[in-house]
Design a protein around this motif. Structure first.
Motif, short mmCIF file in Angstrom:
data_model
loop_
_atom_site.label_atom_id
_atom_site.label_comp_id
_atom_site.label_asym_id
_atom_site.label_seq_id
_atom_site.Cartn_x
_atom_site.Cartn_y
_atom_site.Cartn_z
N GLY A 164 1.01 -1.07 -0.10
CA GLY A 164 -0.08 0.03 0.07
C GLY A 164 0.87 1.20 0.11
O GLY A 164 1.66 1.37 -1.04
N THR A 165 0.58 2.04 0.78
CA THR A 165 1.39 3.38 1.08
C THR A 165 2.80 3.15 1.95
O THR A 165 3.44 4.15 2.23
CB THR A 165 0.66 4.59 1.81
N GLY A 166 2.84 1.75 2.31
CA GLY A 166 4.31 1.51 2.98
C GLY A 166 4.21 1.51 4.55
O GLY A 166 5.25 1.42 5.19
N ALA A 168 10.95 -0.84 9.90
CA ALA A 168 12.20 -0.30 9.51
C ALA A 168 12.27 0.46 11.05
O ALA A 168 13.54 0.13 11.41
CB ALA A 168 11.93 0.50 8.50
N GLN A 169 11.33 1.03 11.73
CA GLN A 169 11.69 1.60 12.83
C GLN A 169 11.83 0.88 13.85
O GLN A 169 12.87 1.10 14.81
CB GLN A 169 10.37 2.50 13.20
N HIS A 170 11.61 -0.33 14.21
CA HIS A 170 11.78 -1.12 15.25
C HIS A 170 12.52 -2.59 14.78
O HIS A 170 12.79 -3.30 15.62
CB HIS A 170 10.40 -1.70 15.75
N SER A 171 13.26 -2.47 13.82
CA SER A 171 14.30 -3.59 13.48
C SER A 171 15.52 -2.98 12.88
O SER A 171 15.65 -1.83 12.47
CB SER A 171 13.66 -4.51 12.34
N ASP A 172 16.62 -3.90 12.84
CA ASP A 172 17.92 -3.48 12.20
C ASP A 172 18.08 -4.18 10.67
O ASP A 172 19.12 -4.15 10.32
CB ASP A 172 18.97 -4.01 12.94
N ALA A 173 16.92 -4.67 10.16
CA ALA A 173 17.00 -5.44 9.05
C ALA A 173 17.42 -4.41 8.02
O ALA A 173 17.04 -3.39 7.93
CB ALA A 173 15.42 -5.85 8.77
N GLN A 174 18.59 -4.88 7.21
CA GLN A 174 18.93 -4.35 6.21
C GLN A 174 18.55 -4.23 4.90
O GLN A 174 18.57 -3.21 3.88
CB GLN A 174 20.62 -4.85 5.96
N THR A 175 17.48 -5.24 4.71
CA THR A 175 16.64 -5.11 3.50
C THR A 175 15.16 -5.11 3.86
O THR A 175 14.97 -6.08 4.31
CB THR A 175 17.08 -6.34 2.56
N ILE A 176 14.38 -4.05 3.37
CA ILE A 176 13.03 -3.95 3.89
C ILE A 176 12.34 -3.71 2.56
O ILE A 176 12.43 -2.54 1.84
CB ILE A 176 12.67 -3.06 4.84
N ASP A 177 11.80 -4.70 1.74
CA ASP A 177 11.20 -4.40 0.53
C ASP A 177 9.72 -4.33 0.59
O ASP A 177 8.98 -5.32 1.30
CB ASP A 177 11.76 -5.65 -0.53
N GLY A 237 7.66 7.40 -2.16
CA GLY A 237 8.14 8.59 -1.71
C GLY A 237 8.09 8.42 -0.15
O GLY A 237 9.03 9.02 0.53
N ASN A 238 7.27 7.80 0.45
CA ASN A 238 7.28 7.80 2.19
C ASN A 238 8.66 6.90 2.57
O ASN A 238 9.26 7.54 3.44
CB ASN A 238 6.04 6.84 2.42
N PHE A 239 8.91 6.04 1.73
CA PHE A 239 10.43 5.43 1.96
C PHE A 239 11.53 6.31 1.78
O PHE A 239 12.38 6.28 2.71
CB PHE A 239 10.59 4.04 1.28
N GLY A 272 15.42 5.37 4.89
CA GLY A 272 15.34 5.14 3.12
C GLY A 272 16.43 4.51 2.81
O GLY A 272 16.01 3.81 1.61
N ASP A 273 17.61 4.19 3.54
CA ASP A 273 18.55 3.40 2.76
C ASP A 273 18.33 2.10 2.80
O ASP A 273 18.96 1.15 2.16
CB ASP A 273 19.93 3.88 3.18
N ARG A 274 17.59 1.51 3.69
CA ARG A 274 17.05 0.30 4.00
C ARG A 274 15.85 -0.30 3.52
O ARG A 274 15.60 -1.40 3.50
CB ARG A 274 16.96 -0.07 5.28
N LEU A 275 15.09 0.70 2.81
CA LEU A 275 13.74 0.34 2.40
C LEU A 275 13.63 0.56 0.60
O LEU A 275 14.07 1.28 0.11
CB LEU A 275 12.69 1.52 2.61
N PHE A 276 12.80 -0.36 0.07
CA PHE A 276 12.68 -0.30 -1.46
C PHE A 276 11.41 -0.86 -1.73
O PHE A 276 10.93 -1.76 -1.12
CB PHE A 276 14.01 -1.04 -2.09
#
Length: 251
Positions: free
Chosen positions: A29-31, A38-47, A61-63, A69-73
């Motif tokens: 959806g809008t993410g 992303a706020q609550h984890s250290d995951a390096q890849t969040i797609d 845009g929200n990501f 933003g560097d971990r979100l795609f």
């Protein structure tokens, strides 16, 4: 962006104690859920994965504008296309999937569609998603079975009356529930939602809730709890506040 209760519930309820390094939010959806994780984890890849054009643009845009933003795609694709072309596996997959409330009358269904059209494309996509056209449950489960890493977890929120059939569907691909929370609006209201966590059966810990001999549904092997959202209108329970407070500026 509009934030729905289901998405907030799923994002806040998801257990991150396994410290996943890779996360996939199907139908982002809008993410919102991806941003919460992303706020609550250290995951390096969040797609995130989103088919609707306008929702995808909002999510991207929200990501980009978030502190993570560097971990979100965000991928702009249909789930089938994504699952068949991507070779990666994810430690955690979450989904607030499309579903349809079978209790609605035909007139109510028509009104939902009309309202969504008046509200604009992004809202229309969310309302139309309730009709399950874009993501059938068997496609969702098949995709998760391919994309989920061994030892990973799959979290989903569904109407309570779809819980048993969804568990049976997941059982076909060796995914079994390890945790379920059933959600009521108030103490006196019926259970409306089921938050469910699934894992692959590894041969050591039998998470199956379907008896092999009788085919009957059983619950002895999983952690089951209940969450009540409100004591009265806008008077939230302590359990609900504790669950979601980190994601709201004011409760």
């Amino acid at each position: 962006m509009k934030i729905g209760t289901d998405g907030v519930l799923l994002g806040a309820w998801t257990n991150l104690s396994d410290h996943p390094n890779s996360i996939l939010d199907i139908g982002t959806g809008t993410g919102v859920i991806a941003l919460m994780l992303a706020q609550h984890s250290d995951a390096q890849t969040i797609d995130g994965l989103e088919l609707d054009d306008n929702a995808f643009e909002q999510a991207a845009g929200n990501f980009e504008n978030s502190p993570w933003g560097d971990r979100l795609f965000c991928y702009h694709a249909h789930l089938y296309e994504f699952a068949t072309e991507i070779d990666d596996e994810y430690d955690l997959i979450v989904c607030n999937p499309p579903f349809f409330d079978e209790q609605l009358s035909d007139d109510s269904k028509r009104l939902l569609r009309l309202r969504s059209q008046l509200d604009g494309a992004s809202e229309e996509a969310r309302e139309n998603a309730r009709f399950e056209d874009a993501m059938p449950f068997d496609l969702l489960v098949g995709a998760v079975a391919k994309l989920l890493a061994p030892g990973g977890q799959f979290n989903v929120i569904l109407p309570y009356d779809r819980e048993e059939s969804f568990i049976a569907l997941c059982d076909q691909v060796n995914l079994h529930p390890s945790r379920i929370t059933r959600v009521r609006g108030t103490t006196s209201s019926a259970v409306k939602r089921s938050l469910m966590e699934f894992r692959f059966f590894d041969g050591e810990n039998d998470l199956s809730v379907v008896d092999d001999k009788s085919g009957d549904f059983r619950e002895s092997a999983i952690k089951i709890s209940e969450l009540i959202i409100e004591k009265s209108r806008h008077n939230y329970t302590e359990d609900y506040i504790a669950l979601v407070k980190d994601f709201y500026l004011k409760m």
